[in-house]
Scaffold this active site. Structure first.
Site, PDB file in Angstrom:
ATOM      1  N   ASN A  14      24.018 -24.577  41.749  1.00  0.00           N
ATOM      2  CA  ASN A  14      22.675 -24.555  41.170  1.00  0.00           C
ATOM      3  C   ASN A  14      21.692 -24.526  42.334  1.00  0.00           C
ATOM      4  O   ASN A  14      21.486 -25.549  42.986  1.00  0.00           O
ATOM      5  CB  ASN A  14      22.476 -25.805  40.299  1.00  0.00           C
ATOM      6  CG  ASN A  14      21.057 -25.907  39.750  1.00  0.00           C
ATOM      7  OD1 ASN A  14      20.251 -24.984  39.899  1.00  0.00           O
ATOM      8  ND2 ASN A  14      20.746 -27.034  39.126  1.00  0.00           N
ATOM      9  N   LYS A  16      18.617 -24.292  42.226  1.00  0.00           N
ATOM     10  CA  LYS A  16      17.316 -24.884  41.859  1.00  0.00           C
ATOM     11  C   LYS A  16      16.191 -23.959  42.327  1.00  0.00           C
ATOM     12  O   LYS A  16      16.380 -22.744  42.364  1.00  0.00           O
ATOM     13  CB  LYS A  16      17.206 -26.310  42.399  1.00  0.00           C
ATOM     14  CG  LYS A  16      18.408 -27.166  41.967  1.00  0.00           C
ATOM     15  CD  LYS A  16      18.205 -28.632  42.122  1.00  0.00           C
ATOM     16  CE  LYS A  16      19.434 -29.377  41.638  1.00  0.00           C
ATOM     17  NZ  LYS A  16      19.296 -30.825  41.719  1.00  0.00           N
ATOM     18  N   HIS A 120      19.179 -29.491  32.119  1.00  0.00           N
ATOM     19  CA  HIS A 120      19.281 -30.190  33.407  1.00  0.00           C
ATOM     20  C   HIS A 120      18.328 -31.380  33.397  1.00  0.00           C
ATOM     21  O   HIS A 120      17.245 -31.316  32.810  1.00  0.00           O
ATOM     22  CB  HIS A 120      18.943 -29.229  34.555  1.00  0.00           C
ATOM     23  CG  HIS A 120      19.311 -29.793  35.893  1.00  0.00           C
ATOM     24  ND1 HIS A 120      18.530 -30.728  36.533  1.00  0.00           N
ATOM     25  CD2 HIS A 120      20.391 -29.592  36.684  1.00  0.00           C
ATOM     26  CE1 HIS A 120      19.127 -31.066  37.674  1.00  0.00           C
ATOM     27  NE2 HIS A 120      20.257 -30.394  37.782  1.00  0.00           N
ATOM     28  N   GLU A 122      16.330 -32.367  35.474  1.00  0.00           N
ATOM     29  CA  GLU A 122      14.989 -32.037  35.985  1.00  0.00           C
ATOM     30  C   GLU A 122      14.156 -31.364  34.897  1.00  0.00           C
ATOM     31  O   GLU A 122      12.933 -31.486  34.897  1.00  0.00           O
ATOM     32  CB  GLU A 122      15.126 -31.174  37.253  1.00  0.00           C
ATOM     33  CG  GLU A 122      15.634 -32.029  38.411  1.00  0.00           C
ATOM     34  CD  GLU A 122      16.490 -31.305  39.439  1.00  0.00           C
ATOM     35  OE1 GLU A 122      16.499 -30.064  39.457  1.00  0.00           O
ATOM     36  OE2 GLU A 122      17.162 -32.010  40.224  1.00  0.00           O
ATOM     37  N   GLU A 191      25.926 -35.376  35.065  1.00  0.00           N
ATOM     38  CA  GLU A 191      25.185 -35.543  36.314  1.00  0.00           C
ATOM     39  C   GLU A 191      24.357 -36.823  36.218  1.00  0.00           C
ATOM     40  O   GLU A 191      23.230 -36.805  35.676  1.00  0.00           O
ATOM     41  CB  GLU A 191      24.245 -34.359  36.554  1.00  0.00           C
ATOM     42  CG  GLU A 191      24.938 -33.019  36.646  1.00  0.00           C
ATOM     43  CD  GLU A 191      24.090 -31.991  37.387  1.00  0.00           C
ATOM     44  OE1 GLU A 191      24.560 -31.491  38.408  1.00  0.00           O
ATOM     45  OE2 GLU A 191      22.963 -31.712  36.955  1.00  0.00           O
ATOM     46  N   GLY A 197      20.755 -35.363  44.365  1.00  0.00           N
ATOM     47  CA  GLY A 197      19.914 -35.181  45.553  1.00  0.00           C
ATOM     48  C   GLY A 197      19.696 -36.450  46.352  1.00  0.00           C
ATOM     49  O   GLY A 197      18.847 -36.488  47.237  1.00  0.00           O
ATOM     50  N   SER A 230      25.277 -34.922  44.231  1.00  0.00           N
ATOM     51  CA  SER A 230      25.677 -35.099  45.633  1.00  0.00           C
ATOM     52  C   SER A 230      27.146 -34.750  45.883  1.00  0.00           C
ATOM     53  O   SER A 230      27.810 -35.408  46.688  1.00  0.00           O
ATOM     54  CB  SER A 230      25.354 -36.519  46.113  1.00  0.00           C
ATOM     55  OG  SER A 230      23.961 -36.762  46.022  1.00  0.00           O
TER      56      SER A 230
HETATM   57  P1  13P Z   1      22.781 -32.237  44.286  1.00  0.00           P
HETATM   58  O1  13P Z   1      24.163 -31.671  44.469  1.00  0.00           O
HETATM   59  O2  13P Z   1      21.779 -31.702  45.280  1.00  0.00           O
HETATM   60  O3  13P Z   1      22.792 -33.733  44.222  1.00  0.00           O
HETATM   61  O4  13P Z   1      22.245 -31.715  42.869  1.00  0.00           O
HETATM   62  C1  13P Z   1      23.064 -31.874  41.752  1.00  0.00           C
HETATM   63  C2  13P Z   1      22.472 -31.099  40.643  1.00  0.00           C
HETATM   64  O5  13P Z   1      21.440 -31.458  40.112  1.00  0.00           O
HETATM   65  C3  13P Z   1      23.153 -29.868  40.234  1.00  0.00           C
HETATM   66  O6  13P Z   1      22.647 -29.379  39.038  1.00  0.00           O
END
Ligand code: 13P
Length: 266
Positions: A14, A16, A120, A122, A191, A197, A230
Site C-alpha cells: 500500500n 498510500k 483502511h 486512515e 491492521e 507506521g 509495521s
Molecule cells: P506500515 O507498514 O507503514 O505500518 O503501514 C501499514 C498499513 O497501513 C498498510 O495498509
C-alpha cells in the site's frame, strides 16, 4: 482451525499517498529487475488487465501493489504480465454519476486494477468511513469484478481497555451480514491502528490470536486474512509462520523494492 492449503499467501503493498512519475518508475524498475520476473514487450492493447498470475519466482505467493489513483495507468502499463497485480486504495460506493472527485469500481477495473483496499483505518479515521459504508464499498467492488481487501483493526485505547476483539467484531459485522458467498470472495487485513507506521508490530502471538478470532467469527477456512502494521523484512517470516496469517498488507516497507521483495520471499 485453518486449512492452509486452501489459502495462497498474498503480499500487498500500500503505497498510500506517496510517489511521483519519476520515483514510481525507479521503484517499478527495481521491483521488476529484482523479482526475477520481467515485463513482456508492451502490447498495443493498453486496457488489458494485468494477469493475476502468481509471481513466477514465488509461485506460492500472490503479489500486488496499491497506488494512488492518478498513477494507476502508469503502473498498469509497467506491471503488465509481470506477475505483480494492481490495486487501488479506495473506491466510490456509487457506480457512476454526479459524485465529484469519486472514482468508481468499474473505472478501476477499466484501467487494469483487480484489487482495491477498502476501509483502511486512515479512511475510517480521516474521512469518517463507517463499517456500513465499507460493506457497501465491498459490494460495489465485487460487482465490478474487483477483489476488495477489507481493513479492520482496533485503536491502542481499545486494546488497553480489553476491547480489541469487540471493536474488530463490530467492524466485521456488516461484512459478515453480506453472506458466506461474499465473505469467501474478499480478503481481510487486520491492521491494529497502533502498529501502523509506528514501528510497533503486533507480536506474532498477538496477531495470530486476533486472526484466529476473526476466522472463527467469519466462520470461514477459505478467507484469507492478512496482517498489516509495521511489517518489515525482518519480522515477516515469524508472522507468516502463524497458521491464520495468510500474508501482509505492507505500507512504508513497500516503498523500498528490496525490502518489499524480501517480505514477499519471507
Ligand atoms: P506500515 O507498514 O507503514 O505500518 O503501514 C501499514 C498499513 O497501513 C498498510 O495498509
Amino acid at each position: 482451525m485453518g486449512v492452509p492449503s486452501l489459502r495462497k499467501r498474498l503480499v500487498a503493498g500500500n503505497w498510500k499517498m506517496n510517489g511521483s512519475l519519476d520515483g514510481n518508475r525507479r521503484l517499478l524498475d527495481e521491483l521488476l529487475a529484482q523479482s526475477d520476473v520481467q515485463p513482456s514487450a508492451a502490447r498495443p492493447d493498453a486496457a488489458q488487465p494485468n494477469a493475476a498470475q502468481p509471481n513466477a519466482a514465488r509461485p506460492k505467493c500472490e503479489v500486488l501493489v496499491c497506488a494512488p489513483y492518478v498513477y494507476l495507468p502508469q503502473l498498469a502499463d509497467a506491471l503488465r504480465e509481470s506477475g505483480i497485480a494492481l490495486g487501488a486504495q479506495d473506491v466510490s460506493v456509487h457506480a457512476k454519476g454526479a459524485y465529484t472527485g469519486e472514482v468508481s469500481a468499474s473505472m478501476l477495473a477499466d484501467i487494469g486494477c483487480q484489487w482495491v483496499i477498502v476501509g483502511h483505518s486512515e479512511r475510517r479515521q480521516y474521512h469518517q468511513e463507517s463499517s456500513a459504508l465499507v460493506a457497501a464499498k465491498v459490494v460495489a467492488a465485487l460487482d465490478a469484478g474487483l477483489t476488495p481487501i477489507v481493513c479492520i483493526g482496533e485503536l491502542l485505547a481499545d486494546r488497553e481497555a480489553g476491547q480489541a476483539a469487540c471493536v474488530v467484531q463490530d467492524q466485521l459485522e456488516p461484512i459478515k451480514a453480506l453472506g458466506k458467498d461474499v465473505v469467501e470472495r474478499i480478503v481481510l487485513a487486520y491492521e491494529p491502528v497502533w502498529a501502523i507506521g509506528t514501528g510497533l508490530t503486533a507480536t506474532p502471538e498477538q496477531a495470530q490470536d486476533m486472526h484466529g478470532q476473526i476466522r472463527a467469527f467469519m466462520e470461514s477456512d477459505r478467507l484469507r486474512i492478512l496482517y498489516g502494521g509495521s511489517v518489515k523484512a525482518d519480522n515477516a517470516a515469524e508472522l507468516f509462520a502463524m497458521p491464520d496469517i495468510d500474508g501482509a498488507l505492507v505500507g512504508g516497507a513497500s516503498l523500498d523494492a528490496r525490502e518489499f521483495l524480501r517480505i514477499v520471499a519471507a
